[in-house]
Design a protein around this motif. Structure first.
Motif, mmCIF file in Angstrom:
data_model
loop_
_atom_site.group_PDB
_atom_site.id
_atom_site.type_symbol
_atom_site.label_atom_id
_atom_site.label_comp_id
_atom_site.label_asym_id
_atom_site.label_seq_id
_atom_site.Cartn_x
_atom_site.Cartn_y
_atom_site.Cartn_z
ATOM 1 N N THR A 131 0.801 -1.223 0.000
ATOM 2 C CA THR A 131 0.000 0.000 0.000
ATOM 3 C C THR A 131 0.838 1.280 0.000
ATOM 4 N N ILE A 132 2.135 1.139 0.225
ATOM 5 C CA ILE A 132 2.945 2.367 0.379
ATOM 6 C C ILE A 132 3.149 3.072 -0.969
ATOM 7 N N ILE A 133 2.999 4.372 -0.940
ATOM 8 C CA ILE A 133 3.240 5.166 -2.149
ATOM 9 C C ILE A 133 4.749 5.326 -2.325
ATOM 10 N N THR A 134 5.229 5.069 -3.541
ATOM 11 C CA THR A 134 6.679 5.027 -3.747
ATOM 12 C C THR A 134 7.088 5.775 -5.013
ATOM 13 N N PHE A 135 8.233 6.426 -4.898
ATOM 14 C CA PHE A 135 8.852 7.083 -6.049
ATOM 15 C C PHE A 135 10.178 6.371 -6.275
ATOM 16 N N ASP A 136 10.262 5.603 -7.345
ATOM 17 C CA ASP A 136 11.473 4.836 -7.648
ATOM 18 C C ASP A 136 12.331 5.701 -8.586
ATOM 19 N N VAL A 137 13.462 6.161 -8.047
ATOM 20 C CA VAL A 137 14.295 7.111 -8.810
ATOM 21 C C VAL A 137 15.228 6.321 -9.728
ATOM 22 N N LEU A 138 15.041 6.477 -11.025
ATOM 23 C CA LEU A 138 15.796 5.664 -11.983
ATOM 24 C C LEU A 138 17.084 6.358 -12.414
ATOM 25 N N ASP A 139 17.028 7.661 -12.592
ATOM 26 C CA ASP A 139 18.236 8.479 -12.763
ATOM 27 C C ASP A 139 17.855 9.914 -12.420
ATOM 28 N N LEU A 140 18.777 10.836 -12.638
ATOM 29 C CA LEU A 140 18.553 12.223 -12.203
ATOM 30 C C LEU A 140 17.189 12.777 -12.642
ATOM 31 N N ASP A 141 16.811 12.492 -13.897
ATOM 32 C CA ASP A 141 15.590 13.084 -14.448
ATOM 33 C C ASP A 141 14.420 12.127 -14.532
ATOM 34 N N THR A 142 14.659 10.845 -14.309
ATOM 35 C CA THR A 142 13.611 9.867 -14.586
ATOM 36 C C THR A 142 13.192 9.160 -13.298
ATOM 37 N N TRP A 143 11.918 9.090 -13.069
ATOM 38 C CA TRP A 143 11.406 8.384 -11.890
ATOM 39 C C TRP A 143 10.054 7.757 -12.203
ATOM 40 N N PHE A 144 9.722 6.796 -11.343
ATOM 41 C CA PHE A 144 8.534 5.965 -11.561
ATOM 42 C C PHE A 144 7.661 6.052 -10.314
ATOM 43 N N TRP A 145 6.357 6.371 -10.491
ATOM 44 C CA TRP A 145 5.497 6.420 -9.301
ATOM 45 C C TRP A 145 4.627 5.167 -9.209
ATOM 46 N N VAL A 146 4.384 4.757 -7.971
ATOM 47 C CA VAL A 146 3.510 3.624 -7.687
ATOM 48 C C VAL A 146 2.553 4.095 -6.594
ATOM 49 N N ILE A 147 1.265 4.200 -6.959
ATOM 50 C CA ILE A 147 0.272 4.726 -6.008
ATOM 51 C C ILE A 147 -0.858 3.706 -5.861
ATOM 52 N N PRO A 148 -0.785 2.869 -4.824
ATOM 53 C CA PRO A 148 -1.842 1.861 -4.647
ATOM 54 C C PRO A 148 -3.133 2.485 -4.094
ATOM 55 N N PHE A 149 -4.271 2.042 -4.631
ATOM 56 C CA PHE A 149 -5.579 2.539 -4.170
ATOM 57 C C PHE A 149 -6.283 1.464 -3.335
ATOM 58 N N SER A 150 -7.262 1.892 -2.555
ATOM 59 C CA SER A 150 -7.989 0.950 -1.695
ATOM 60 C C SER A 150 -8.894 0.014 -2.508
ATOM 61 N N GLY A 209 -7.937 -1.830 -4.959
ATOM 62 C CA GLY A 209 -7.132 -2.905 -5.545
ATOM 63 C C GLY A 209 -6.386 -2.492 -6.806
ATOM 64 N N ASP A 210 -6.721 -1.332 -7.353
ATOM 65 C CA ASP A 210 -5.979 -0.812 -8.509
ATOM 66 C C ASP A 210 -4.765 -0.024 -8.026
ATOM 67 N N THR A 211 -3.780 0.111 -8.907
ATOM 68 C CA THR A 211 -2.614 0.931 -8.591
ATOM 69 C C THR A 211 -2.311 1.830 -9.781
ATOM 70 N N SER A 212 -1.995 3.076 -9.463
ATOM 71 C CA SER A 212 -1.583 4.017 -10.503
ATOM 72 C C SER A 212 -0.083 3.880 -10.693
ATOM 73 N N ILE A 213 0.358 3.726 -11.948
ATOM 74 C CA ILE A 213 1.794 3.655 -12.229
ATOM 75 C C ILE A 213 2.114 4.710 -13.292
ATOM 76 N N GLY A 214 3.249 5.369 -13.126
ATOM 77 C CA GLY A 214 3.577 6.419 -14.097
ATOM 78 C C GLY A 214 5.054 6.744 -14.113
ATOM 79 N N PHE A 215 5.532 7.080 -15.285
ATOM 80 C CA PHE A 215 6.928 7.491 -15.450
ATOM 81 C C PHE A 215 6.986 8.979 -15.740
#
Ligand code: FAD
Length: 416
Positions: free
Chosen positions: A203-222, A224-230
């Protein structure tokens, strides 16, 4: 032709428009909200900040939101390789809310709008503002196209433009100006998160830092869906070939931490690609109108400040308009632009320093300094007006200077 006369016309029923409408309705002002979509409608912006809870509470919208059962957000996790930086909103410099929500905005915004309709606020869905003409005294005549393509007019004493990405008044009055934030773009979608792990990891919201300018978000919802975005430099995201679905599939391989969890899952809608999303305007108000939320400014999604800025500006604009309608004089330059830009400038520094790498140096430096962390945490919770926080008051220097000292320390160590 049908003509309507009101105190305040609010354009858009997103969080900004709903907060303004709720405040003004409580004050007994004659208002109308026009919203071009049919709700529920999709919009991006799913991770909120604790600060915005104060706004929903003040205008009486918090209980309706609480009843829905959105996923609670108690902090945010940033990953870079093996280093984890966890912010916990209960451990922050500034007093205030220590949780908020991460929510699909179709549902979230629908709760707000439905609550207002139930209270008797006039919201016209599928009605689109197509033109606005201002009179010398600041009153206005707005042309609205309804769901049957018939046009009618609204005469208003004030307009609050909370049209978000529609940017109604910035377009009509030529108010746009280039943003000073470096250009970035984003590709995102939702998945049914069938591989979601048990417990906090799921359930934790996370920002996965891939390099200086690029990151990936993971936003789980109650639900059961999760938002993912680069997010990345515009040219980098453009370099991926094929449809947005193919681009997203290729991008997912860049997140070592999350690839297994999301590999092969169907996207709930074709990934959306928004290019160069940062927006700015020449002025936040004019005679007879105020711009709020995304219609005014949008910086970057990295610190999830969009909705909080939308509700902060909405409640302030509604208060100042109420004063004017009650015959008081308002100094819009100081009380609106001055106040709002203080917060925007703090967030703007943090966004810029994220992409210079200075803030990333602070986040991922070990061992962590807990005082620094509490102060930065308050900024990330949206408390960007609290000048007792050195990371607010000296925002333009402190991140840069501290990152410099950390880098110097590392160099000295390497030379020993
Ligand atoms: P909106 O929510 O966009 O609402 C505006 C409304 O106005 C819409 O319903 C629209 O239909 C209506 N409208 C538009 N034109 C007209 C017209 N002509 N007539 C009538 N109605 C009209 N923010 C966060 O807080 N957290 C995040 O995690 C986050 N992630 C983001 C990720 C990306 C990639 C991007 C680009 C933005 C992100 N944001 C985030 C920002 C967030 O999307 C906005 O800040 C937020 O939605 C602003 O709310 P608002 O009420 O101003 O506008």
């Amino acid at each position: 032709m049908n003509e309507i006369r009101i105190d305040v016309l609010i354009i858009g029923a997103g969080p900004s428009g709903c907060v303004s409408a709720s405040y003004l309705h409580k004050q007994g002002k004659k208002i109308k909200v026009v919203e071009k979509s049919k709700f529920p409608r999709f919009v991006i912006g799913e991770s909120l900040l604790p600060r915005c809870m104060e706004h929903f509470e003040e205008v009486g919208l918090l209980d309706a939101l609480k009843d829905f059962g959105f996923e609670k957000k108690h902090g945010a996790r940033f990953l870079r390789g093996d280093i984890v930086c966890n912010f916990d909103f209960s451990k922050k410099h500034t007093e205030g809310w220590d949780w908020t929500w991460q929510a699909p905005r179709a549902d979230f915004d629908n709760v707000l709008a439905t609550e207002l309709v139930n209270r008797g606020v006039d919201i016209a869905f599928q009605h689109e503002v197509v033109d606005v003409v201002f009179n010398e005294d600041g009153t206005s005549v707005t042309s609205i196209k309804d769901e049957n393509n018939s046009v009618y007019k609204i005469h208003a004493k004030h307009i609050i433009d909370s049209s978000g990405y529609g940017r109604v008044l910035p377009r009509l009055l030529d108010l746009d100006k280039p943003s000073t934030i470096p250009e970035h773009s984003s590709i995102f979608t939702h998945v049914k998160d069938t591989n979601r792990p048990e417990g906090e990891e799921g359930t934790i919201i996370t920002f996965d830092v891939l390099d200086l300018d690029t990151w990936f978000w993971v936003i789980p919802f109650s639900n059961g869906d999760t938002s993912i975005g680069f997010v990345g430099k515009t040219a980098f995201l453009d370099s991926f070939k094929g449809s947005t679905t193919e681009k997203m599939q290729q991008l997912l391989k860049h997140s070592k931490y999350y690839y297994k969890r999301f590999e092969g899952l169907d996207f709930k809608f074709p990934p959306v690609h928004i290019k160069n999303y940062s927006k700015s305007v020449k002025q936040l108000y004019g005679k007879g109108y105020a711009l709020t939320g995304n219609s005014a400014e949008f910086l970057d999604p990295v610190f999830s400040s969009g909705v909080t800025f939308a509700t902060e500006s909405a409640i302030l604009a509604a208060k100042l308009i109420t004063k004017e309608l009650n015959g008081e004089t308002v100094d819009w330059e100081t009380d609106y632009t001055g106040y709002i830009m203080k917060g925007v400038n703090v967030f703007s520094t943090y966004v810029k320093e994220w992409y210079t790498g200075n803030l990333q140096t602070l986040f991922f430096h070990r061992p962590e300094n807990q005082d620094v962390k509490r102060q930065i945490c308050a900024v990330l919770a949206g408390y960007v007006w609290d000048e007792t926080n050195p990371f607010v008051k000296k925002h333009d220097k402190i991140v840069k200077n501290l990152a410099y000292l950390i880098d110097m320390g590392k160099k000295e160590k390497a030379n020993q």
